[in-house]
Motif scaffolding. Structure first.
Motif, PDB file in Angstrom:
ATOM      1  N   PHE A  17       0.837  -1.192   0.000  1.00  0.00           N
ATOM      2  CA  PHE A  17       0.000   0.000   0.000  1.00  0.00           C
ATOM      3  C   PHE A  17       0.876   1.247   0.000  1.00  0.00           C
ATOM      4  O   PHE A  17       2.018   1.228   0.468  1.00  0.00           O
ATOM      5  CB  PHE A  17      -0.899  -0.006   1.238  1.00  0.00           C
ATOM      6  CG  PHE A  17      -1.988  -1.043   1.193  1.00  0.00           C
ATOM      7  CD1 PHE A  17      -3.136  -0.814   0.466  1.00  0.00           C
ATOM      8  CD2 PHE A  17      -1.858  -2.239   1.875  1.00  0.00           C
ATOM      9  CE1 PHE A  17      -4.147  -1.765   0.419  1.00  0.00           C
ATOM     10  CE2 PHE A  17      -2.851  -3.194   1.831  1.00  0.00           C
ATOM     11  CZ  PHE A  17      -4.005  -2.954   1.110  1.00  0.00           C
ATOM     12  N   GLY A 122      -9.730  -0.512   4.935  1.00  0.00           N
ATOM     13  CA  GLY A 122      -9.201  -1.840   4.645  1.00  0.00           C
ATOM     14  C   GLY A 122     -10.300  -2.836   4.343  1.00  0.00           C
ATOM     15  O   GLY A 122     -10.165  -3.689   3.457  1.00  0.00           O
ATOM     16  N   GLN A 127     -11.006  -7.117  -2.726  1.00  0.00           N
ATOM     17  CA  GLN A 127     -10.041  -8.148  -2.340  1.00  0.00           C
ATOM     18  C   GLN A 127      -8.854  -8.178  -3.282  1.00  0.00           C
ATOM     19  O   GLN A 127      -7.721  -8.417  -2.859  1.00  0.00           O
ATOM     20  CB  GLN A 127     -10.728  -9.508  -2.315  1.00  0.00           C
ATOM     21  CG  GLN A 127      -9.818 -10.645  -1.859  1.00  0.00           C
ATOM     22  CD  GLN A 127     -10.564 -11.953  -1.708  1.00  0.00           C
ATOM     23  OE1 GLN A 127     -11.743 -11.969  -1.405  1.00  0.00           O
ATOM     24  NE2 GLN A 127      -9.882 -13.053  -1.943  1.00  0.00           N
ATOM     25  N   THR A 130      -6.301  -5.625  -2.173  1.00  0.00           N
ATOM     26  CA  THR A 130      -5.590  -6.065  -0.970  1.00  0.00           C
ATOM     27  C   THR A 130      -4.592  -7.156  -1.293  1.00  0.00           C
ATOM     28  O   THR A 130      -3.479  -7.184  -0.762  1.00  0.00           O
ATOM     29  CB  THR A 130      -6.599  -6.570   0.075  1.00  0.00           C
ATOM     30  OG1 THR A 130      -7.533  -5.526   0.361  1.00  0.00           O
ATOM     31  CG2 THR A 130      -5.897  -6.971   1.362  1.00  0.00           C
ATOM     32  N   THR A 135      -1.677  -8.843   2.013  1.00  0.00           N
ATOM     33  CA  THR A 135      -2.422  -8.821   3.268  1.00  0.00           C
ATOM     34  C   THR A 135      -1.486  -8.645   4.457  1.00  0.00           C
ATOM     35  O   THR A 135      -1.870  -8.074   5.481  1.00  0.00           O
ATOM     36  CB  THR A 135      -3.231 -10.123   3.436  1.00  0.00           C
ATOM     37  OG1 THR A 135      -2.344 -11.242   3.279  1.00  0.00           O
ATOM     38  CG2 THR A 135      -4.336 -10.219   2.419  1.00  0.00           C
ATOM     39  N   LEU A 138      -1.115  -4.981   5.088  1.00  0.00           N
ATOM     40  CA  LEU A 138      -2.292  -4.425   5.756  1.00  0.00           C
ATOM     41  C   LEU A 138      -2.322  -4.829   7.223  1.00  0.00           C
ATOM     42  O   LEU A 138      -2.640  -4.005   8.108  1.00  0.00           O
ATOM     43  CB  LEU A 138      -3.567  -4.897   5.048  1.00  0.00           C
ATOM     44  CG  LEU A 138      -4.881  -4.318   5.566  1.00  0.00           C
ATOM     45  CD1 LEU A 138      -4.879  -2.797   5.454  1.00  0.00           C
ATOM     46  CD2 LEU A 138      -6.065  -4.907   4.795  1.00  0.00           C
ATOM     47  N   VAL A 335      -3.247   3.908   3.534  1.00  0.00           N
ATOM     48  CA  VAL A 335      -4.289   2.963   3.119  1.00  0.00           C
ATOM     49  C   VAL A 335      -5.535   3.711   2.660  1.00  0.00           C
ATOM     50  O   VAL A 335      -6.221   3.306   1.722  1.00  0.00           O
ATOM     51  CB  VAL A 335      -4.627   1.991   4.266  1.00  0.00           C
ATOM     52  CG1 VAL A 335      -5.767   1.057   3.881  1.00  0.00           C
ATOM     53  CG2 VAL A 335      -3.401   1.175   4.652  1.00  0.00           C
TER      54      VAL A 335
END
Length: 587
Positions: A17, A122, A127, A130, A135, A138, A335
């Motif tokens: 991100f 988030g 998906q 992400t 992941t 995040l 984010v």
């Protein structure tokens, strides 16, 4: 993500991100701090008054020194000096304590807003976005970075609050005492400015690199945990261990570099303090010799300057901590700056049609192999369609596209607005059974919840738990069995009452012991609504109106169970092998 489609959960196909720039951080923090302006104004006024009170001690000590030198000191004067010191110190400490408390409240209020913003963004991100960012990245931002800011509060809030007011009030006090003492204090300013400029130029990149290394380590941990079965199955434990070891050593190297910067920073601060003491002493010596100041006044000036040591040193060390906090803020706010991907071309389902998939292609990442290629599928309103095929055929990806989790790389997908997806990775949230069931229908009554469980044949679940619907389940409560967790997921479908329900092997995790029970529950949950079922067991497929057979990202066959068995193709071979209870023949 299911390994069925060749992309393990948590893999990152992109660089992570983004990190917000300084202007964006200031804008977001300022926006969240705006509702707390009255409290911040109180902090300002109370901080100045409290710090000014603490100047009483050096002033009365200086006066006492002059009284002793001139022989006018009396026991009563000494007593009054002691009383003034005690009262002013107590009042100042109480005021500074209240100032720090109010400042800390604002700090944590803004942090809470940032944390809610991070979690909300988030959750709302597609998906696919992400997965490309990772992941693990995040998770690191919502845990490591938030923890860094929270842990810094006990150091930053008191240091910044105390130092800011102490510096302003002390410089003013020295200038009132004699402007030349104020000028002497300014001699240290270039050293402090040089130290801060060096630090601000050096530290941010060091801290960003450290946070990025921590994020990479978190990514390795997440991938190893989520891909645990794959790691064991392919004997990758040693490989994953080496990667974790490399990631950990990378973090250690960056951490050592940050500590080196901190030590160099401290040595420069010590030099500035020595220079300030020497300047105050020289000015005092000159003024006393010229009859322009007294020993008591010089003593007061020195005590005032000594009062700055702790706050200034604490502030500049907090500045060190603030760089790490600033880096974490940039990652948290970054984010929120992720733009929404452009909407995929929307198709039209048409009258009597719930789902229309036209010439859809899809791949994970720009350089990934095609997972779906030219897929066409139409599902009529109220129809139940099963999707079957060997591992890697693209079944789960198709379900994700129809559900809206992924956008097609090419082609169009049309679906009802009220669509739900249930996967085999059913999650039970920490909370009561009632809260878990009403996630999809917050206004549902207990009677409606019990009725939904009754619809799928799981009324007995409430009676099996010690406190019924109030039973705490999940990580901090009663652990539900895989079969019970899937019953909860299917009851959510009934309560949500969607137009389209997609079951992606939603009853596969419970094993064969409860398979028939869960098949009946799934059948009940889908009754009266359009359903798309990625079938793990062909008994589920047989119960559907039509069956879609996928192979290598394409639709290989489509028809009813009887039609496909009679055709003697791929499905017929799968059915024959499944019915005989032996593995499907090699392809």
């Amino acid at each position: 993500m299911n390994q069925d489609d060749g992309m393990p959960a948590g893999s990152a196909a992109g660089p992570g991100f983004p990190v917000a720039d300084a202007a964006t951080i200031r804008r977001e923090v300022g926006r969240l701090a705006r509702p707390h302006l009255p409290t911040l104004l109180t902090v300002l006024v109370l901080g100045v008054l409290s710090t000014a009170t603490t100047l009483v001690t050096p002033v009365v000590i200086g006066a006492l020194v002059d009284a002793v030198r001139t022989g006018t000191a009396t026991p009563a004067g000494v007593a009054w000096t002691a009383a003034a010191m005690i009262v002013s110190t107590a009042a100042g400490s109480a005021g500074i304590g209240a100032t720090i408390m109010l400042a800390g409240r604002c700090y944590h209020a803004v942090l809470a807003g940032l944390r809610e913003q991070l979690v909300g963004r988030g959750i709302s991100l597609p998906q696919s976005v992400t997965e490309r960012a990772g992941t693990g990245d995040l998770v690191s931002r919502s845990s490591d970075d938030v923890g860094e800011i929270v842990d810094a509060a006990p150091q930053i809030v008191p240091a910044v609050t105390t130092a800011a007011f102490t510096i302003v009030v002390t410089v003013a006090g020295l200038s009132v005492l004699d402007w030349r003492y104020g000028v002497a204090l300014l001699v240290t300013l270039p050293v402090y400015v040089w130290t801060m400029r060096w630090y601000l130029r050096t530290a941010p990149a060091v801290y960003r690199a450290e946070r990025a290394a921590m994020s990479g380590r978190a990514q390795q941990i997440v991938e190893s945990q989520r891909g645990f079965a794959t790691v064991l199955g392919f004997g990758l434990a040693e490989t994953r261990h080496r990667r974790m070891q490399d990631a950990s050593w990378t973090v250690s190297g960056h951490t050592l570099r940050t500590r080196t910067v901190q030590n160099m920073f401290g040595s420069r601060l010590t030099g500035a303090e020595f220079l300030g003491l020497a300047a105050i002493l020289l000015v005092g010596f000159h003024l006393i010799g010229a009859g322009l100041s007294t020993v008591g006044a010089a003593t007061t000036a020195m005590l005032m300057f000594l009062r700055l040591f702790g706050p200034v040193y604490g502030f500049l060390l907090a500045l060190d901590q603030m760089q790490s906090v600033f880096a974490s803020l940039g990652r948290m706010i970054g984010v929120s700056t992720v733009p929404d991907p452009p909407p995929a071309p929307a198709g039209r389902a048409g009258p009597g049609t719930a789902v229309r998939v036209e010439r859809v292609g899809f791949r994970y990442g720009p350089d990934g192999p095609p997972v779906l290629d030219g897929v066409d599928l139409t599902v009529a309103t109220g129809e139940r369609v099963a999707v079957v095929g060997p591992s890697g055929a693209g079944k789960t990806t198709l379900a994700g596209l129809v559900a809206g989790i992924h956008d097609p790389g090419s082609g169009t997908v049309a679906r009802p607005a009220r669509t739900v997806l249930i996967t085999q990775e059913t999650h039970v949230f920490a909370g009561s059974l009632r809260e878990n069931l009403t996630l999809a229908a917050a206004d549902a009554t207990d009677d409606e919840v019990v009725a939904a469980l009754g619809t799928i044949g799981a009324t007995g679940l409430v009676g099996q738990l010690p406190e019924g619907l109030d039973t705490e389940v999940g990580a901090r409560g009663t652990a539900l069995t895989p079969a019970q967790a899937q019953q909860v997921a299917l009851a959510r479908v009934v309560l949500a009452d969607p137009d389209l329900a997609i079951l992606d092997e939603a009853t596969a995790e419970a094993g064969s012991t409860h398979s028939e029970q869960l098949d009946r529950a799934a059948d009940a949950a889908l009754r009266g609504r359009t359903g798309l079922v990625v079938a793990h067991r062909l008994s589920q497929a047989r119960a559907c109106d039509r069956i879609v057979v996928m192979d290598r990202g394409r639709v290989a066959e489509i028809g009813t169970h009887d039609e496909l068995v009679a055709a003697g193709g791929r499905y017929a071979r799968l059915w024959e092998s499944w019915s005989a209870g032996r593995p499907a023949p090699a392809r």
